[in-house]
Design a protein around this motif. Structure first.
Motif, PDB file in Angstrom:
ATOM      1  N   PRO A  25       0.823  -1.215   0.000  1.00 40.02           N
ATOM      2  CA  PRO A  25       0.000   0.000   0.000  1.00 40.02           C
ATOM      3  C   PRO A  25       0.857   1.265   0.000  1.00 40.02           C
ATOM      4  N   GLU A  26       0.406   2.243  -0.751  1.00 42.66           N
ATOM      5  CA  GLU A  26       1.104   3.531  -0.839  1.00 42.66           C
ATOM      6  C   GLU A  26       1.333   4.124   0.553  1.00 42.66           C
ATOM      7  N   LEU A  43      12.459  -1.452  -0.646  1.00 40.93           N
ATOM      8  CA  LEU A  43      12.475  -2.901  -0.794  1.00 40.93           C
ATOM      9  C   LEU A  43      11.675  -3.324  -2.024  1.00 40.93           C
ATOM     10  N   ALA A  44      10.512  -2.743  -2.213  1.00 44.32           N
ATOM     11  CA  ALA A  44       9.695  -3.062  -3.387  1.00 44.32           C
ATOM     12  C   ALA A  44      10.457  -2.731  -4.671  1.00 44.32           C
ATOM     13  N   ILE A  78       4.325   3.523  -5.605  1.00 42.92           N
ATOM     14  CA  ILE A  78       4.210   2.090  -5.882  1.00 42.92           C
ATOM     15  C   ILE A  78       3.795   1.838  -7.331  1.00 42.92           C
ATOM     16  N   LYS A  79       3.044   2.747  -7.921  1.00 41.91           N
ATOM     17  CA  LYS A  79       2.666   2.571  -9.335  1.00 41.91           C
ATOM     18  C   LYS A  79       3.910   2.610 -10.217  1.00 41.91           C
ATOM     19  N   LEU A 146       4.762  -6.356   5.331  1.00 40.79           N
ATOM     20  CA  LEU A 146       3.311  -6.256   5.176  1.00 40.79           C
ATOM     21  C   LEU A 146       2.594  -6.652   6.465  1.00 40.79           C
ATOM     22  N   ARG A 147       3.034  -7.744   7.048  1.00 43.27           N
ATOM     23  CA  ARG A 147       2.377  -8.196   8.289  1.00 43.27           C
ATOM     24  C   ARG A 147       2.624  -7.209   9.428  1.00 43.27           C
ATOM     25  N   ALA A 148       3.816  -6.650   9.496  1.00 42.92           N
ATOM     26  CA  ALA A 148       4.145  -5.716  10.574  1.00 42.92           C
ATOM     27  C   ALA A 148       3.313  -4.443  10.489  1.00 42.92           C
TER      28      ALA A 148
END
Length: 167
Positions: A25-26, A43-44, A78-79, A146-148
């Motif tokens: 997510p942004e 990281l992404a 992110i896009k 993501l989980r964090a």
């Protein structure tokens, strides 16, 4: 035969990587778990960038990563990272198509300028470790990020923990 398996694995794992990057997510791109960690956006972008390295790894016997320029864009978009990923996947596919079983056996070296940082090693070994496994390693990190941050992790090899909680 090995080349056929690598190509099939590549295609299968591209789908998983795409799903993972699409789940970023942004709003959380600035998150980092520690001072020495990358942000989620960095990281992404790194994951998307590894697909670009397929070109130098699979088409050159000596790859000088310092001489190779890749415009990456903003890590807080992110896009843009998803566009980078898709572009790099196409370049990686083209590089994979140039491979032969013989080229997988040929020695390959990575340099940063004049300094050798990897190799010489058979290209097939480098493809597994520097490319495929490198992506898997960083995807695992992204799952932790993501989980964090309370985000849902997409299933890549079947249902995830979050999928089981919804039943």
């Amino acid at each position: 035969m090995i080349l056929n398996y690598l190509t099939q694995e590549f295609e299968q794992e591209v789908k998983s990587t795409r799903n993972l990057l699409q789940a970023v997510p942004e709003k959380d791109l600035g998150y980092k778990p520690s001072e020495i960690s990358w942000t989620m956006g960095e990281l992404a972008q790194h994951i998307a960038t590894i697909y670009y390295w397929y070109v130098g790894t699979l088409t050159q016997d000596v790859y000088d990563i310092a001489a190779d320029e890749l415009k990456r864009g903003d890590t807080n978009d992110i896009k843009a990272t998803l566009e980078l990923f898709e572009s790099n996947v196409e370049k990686a596919r083209a590089a994979l198509k140039t491979l032969t079983e013989e080229k997988l056996k040929a020695d390959w070296t990575m340099k940063v300028g004049e300094r050798v940082v990897l190799g010489p090693l058979p290209r097939g070994i480098v493809a597994r470790s520097f490319l495929f496994n490198h992506i898997y390693h960083h995807r695992g990190e992204m799952i932790v990020y993501l989980r964090a941050t309370g985000n849902k992790v997409p299933g890549m090899y079947g249902p995830t923990y979050e999928d089981g909680k919804e039943n």
